[in-house]
Design a protein around this motif. Structure first.
Motif, PDB file in Angstrom:
ATOM      1  N   ILE A  76     -31.016 -33.132   1.875  1.00  0.00           N
ATOM      2  CA  ILE A  76     -29.653 -32.636   1.632  1.00  0.00           C
ATOM      3  C   ILE A  76     -28.644 -33.395   2.485  1.00  0.00           C
ATOM      4  O   ILE A  76     -27.630 -33.889   1.981  1.00  0.00           O
ATOM      5  CB  ILE A  76     -29.573 -31.114   1.910  1.00  0.00           C
ATOM      6  CG1 ILE A  76     -30.545 -30.353   1.018  1.00  0.00           C
ATOM      7  CG2 ILE A  76     -28.151 -30.608   1.739  1.00  0.00           C
ATOM      8  CD1 ILE A  76     -30.297 -30.501  -0.464  1.00  0.00           C
ATOM      9  N   GLY A  77     -28.886 -33.504   3.769  1.00  0.00           N
ATOM     10  CA  GLY A  77     -27.974 -34.230   4.645  1.00  0.00           C
ATOM     11  C   GLY A  77     -27.929 -35.710   4.342  1.00  0.00           C
ATOM     12  O   GLY A  77     -26.885 -36.355   4.457  1.00  0.00           O
ATOM     13  N   GLY A  78     -29.047 -36.279   3.928  1.00  0.00           N
ATOM     14  CA  GLY A  78     -29.117 -37.707   3.665  1.00  0.00           C
ATOM     15  C   GLY A  78     -28.476 -38.136   2.368  1.00  0.00           C
ATOM     16  O   GLY A  78     -28.081 -39.288   2.213  1.00  0.00           O
ATOM     17  N   THR A  79     -28.363 -37.225   1.420  1.00  0.00           N
ATOM     18  CA  THR A  79     -27.764 -37.597   0.142  1.00  0.00           C
ATOM     19  C   THR A  79     -26.266 -37.298   0.077  1.00  0.00           C
ATOM     20  O   THR A  79     -25.618 -37.699  -0.882  1.00  0.00           O
ATOM     21  CB  THR A  79     -28.478 -36.890  -1.029  1.00  0.00           C
ATOM     22  OG1 THR A  79     -28.448 -35.480  -0.802  1.00  0.00           O
ATOM     23  CG2 THR A  79     -29.893 -37.384  -1.183  1.00  0.00           C
ATOM     24  N   ALA A  80     -25.725 -36.650   1.078  1.00  0.00           N
ATOM     25  CA  ALA A  80     -24.295 -36.320   1.056  1.00  0.00           C
ATOM     26  C   ALA A  80     -23.431 -37.582   0.996  1.00  0.00           C
ATOM     27  O   ALA A  80     -22.509 -37.673   0.176  1.00  0.00           O
ATOM     28  CB  ALA A  80     -23.924 -35.481   2.277  1.00  0.00           C
ATOM     29  N   GLY A  81     -23.709 -38.556   1.844  1.00  0.00           N
ATOM     30  CA  GLY A  81     -22.930 -39.802   1.857  1.00  0.00           C
ATOM     31  C   GLY A  81     -23.005 -40.552   0.548  1.00  0.00           C
ATOM     32  O   GLY A  81     -21.969 -40.936  -0.026  1.00  0.00           O
ATOM     33  N   PRO A  82     -24.212 -40.812   0.013  1.00  0.00           N
ATOM     34  CA  PRO A  82     -24.305 -41.495  -1.278  1.00  0.00           C
ATOM     35  C   PRO A  82     -23.649 -40.731  -2.430  1.00  0.00           C
ATOM     36  O   PRO A  82     -23.076 -41.342  -3.333  1.00  0.00           O
ATOM     37  CB  PRO A  82     -25.814 -41.631  -1.486  1.00  0.00           C
ATOM     38  CG  PRO A  82     -26.359 -41.712  -0.101  1.00  0.00           C
ATOM     39  CD  PRO A  82     -25.507 -40.760   0.694  1.00  0.00           C
ATOM     40  N   VAL A  83     -23.714 -39.408  -2.405  1.00  0.00           N
ATOM     41  CA  VAL A  83     -23.050 -38.625  -3.466  1.00  0.00           C
ATOM     42  C   VAL A  83     -21.534 -38.792  -3.370  1.00  0.00           C
ATOM     43  O   VAL A  83     -20.852 -38.978  -4.390  1.00  0.00           O
ATOM     44  CB  VAL A  83     -23.457 -37.135  -3.392  1.00  0.00           C
ATOM     45  CG1 VAL A  83     -22.558 -36.261  -4.247  1.00  0.00           C
ATOM     46  CG2 VAL A  83     -24.911 -36.978  -3.801  1.00  0.00           C
ATOM     47  N   ILE A  84     -20.999 -38.768  -2.159  1.00  0.00           N
ATOM     48  CA  ILE A  84     -19.556 -38.992  -1.974  1.00  0.00           C
ATOM     49  C   ILE A  84     -19.194 -40.399  -2.433  1.00  0.00           C
ATOM     50  O   ILE A  84     -18.171 -40.605  -3.096  1.00  0.00           O
ATOM     51  CB  ILE A  84     -19.143 -38.734  -0.511  1.00  0.00           C
ATOM     52  CG1 ILE A  84     -19.279 -37.249  -0.205  1.00  0.00           C
ATOM     53  CG2 ILE A  84     -17.729 -39.228  -0.241  1.00  0.00           C
ATOM     54  CD1 ILE A  84     -19.126 -36.896   1.258  1.00  0.00           C
ATOM     55  N   TRP A  85     -20.034 -41.407  -2.102  1.00  0.00           N
ATOM     56  CA  TRP A  85     -19.790 -42.778  -2.550  1.00  0.00           C
ATOM     57  C   TRP A  85     -19.765 -42.834  -4.079  1.00  0.00           C
ATOM     58  O   TRP A  85     -18.901 -43.484  -4.660  1.00  0.00           O
ATOM     59  CB  TRP A  85     -20.860 -43.729  -2.000  1.00  0.00           C
ATOM     60  CG  TRP A  85     -20.783 -45.089  -2.617  1.00  0.00           C
ATOM     61  CD1 TRP A  85     -19.962 -46.107  -2.258  1.00  0.00           C
ATOM     62  CD2 TRP A  85     -21.527 -45.562  -3.741  1.00  0.00           C
ATOM     63  NE1 TRP A  85     -20.159 -47.186  -3.086  1.00  0.00           N
ATOM     64  CE2 TRP A  85     -21.122 -46.872  -4.003  1.00  0.00           C
ATOM     65  CE3 TRP A  85     -22.512 -44.993  -4.538  1.00  0.00           C
ATOM     66  CZ2 TRP A  85     -21.655 -47.634  -5.034  1.00  0.00           C
ATOM     67  CZ3 TRP A  85     -23.043 -45.755  -5.577  1.00  0.00           C
ATOM     68  CH2 TRP A  85     -22.617 -47.050  -5.813  1.00  0.00           C
TER      69      TRP A  85
END
Length: 103
Positions: A76-85
């Motif tokens: 969950i924490g690791g995919t937050a940045g790529p999802v925002i990108w």
């Protein structure tokens, strides 16, 4: 962790050196992304669009492959940045494809 270690001088272990390198890379690439967004993407620059899409895309994919997939960072924490990108890329693509409004 990394900043506190710098007060003691150069890193003395491989892990500390890699952590410092990661911190420096993320800081420089993040600063580049913010600069491109403020200076170039604000005026709908195609060069700024491609700079941020490619550079941040490569960084996010590398982050996912090297840290999230092996389990070093939670999903969950690791995919937050790529999802925002991904969301930012979709919005920027819609903006860059839109014809300028004549005044």
């Amino acid at each position: 962790m990394v900043i506190g270690d710098l007060a003691d001088g150069a890193p003395d272990t491989e892990l500390a050196a890699e952590s410092l390198l990661f911190f420096i890379c993320v800081t420089v690439l993040g600063t580049q992304a913010i600069f491109v967004a403020v200076v170039m993407n604000r005026v709908n620059s195609r060069l700024g669009y491609w700079l941020n899409v490619v550079v941040l895309g490569v960084v996010d994919v590398a982050f996912l492959v090297l840290l999230v997939v092996p389990g070093h960072v939670d999903l969950i924490g690791g995919t937050a940045g790529p999802v925002i990108w991904l969301l930012a890329t979709v919005c920027a693509t819609m903006a860059i494809r839109r014809e300028p409004v004549s005044t």
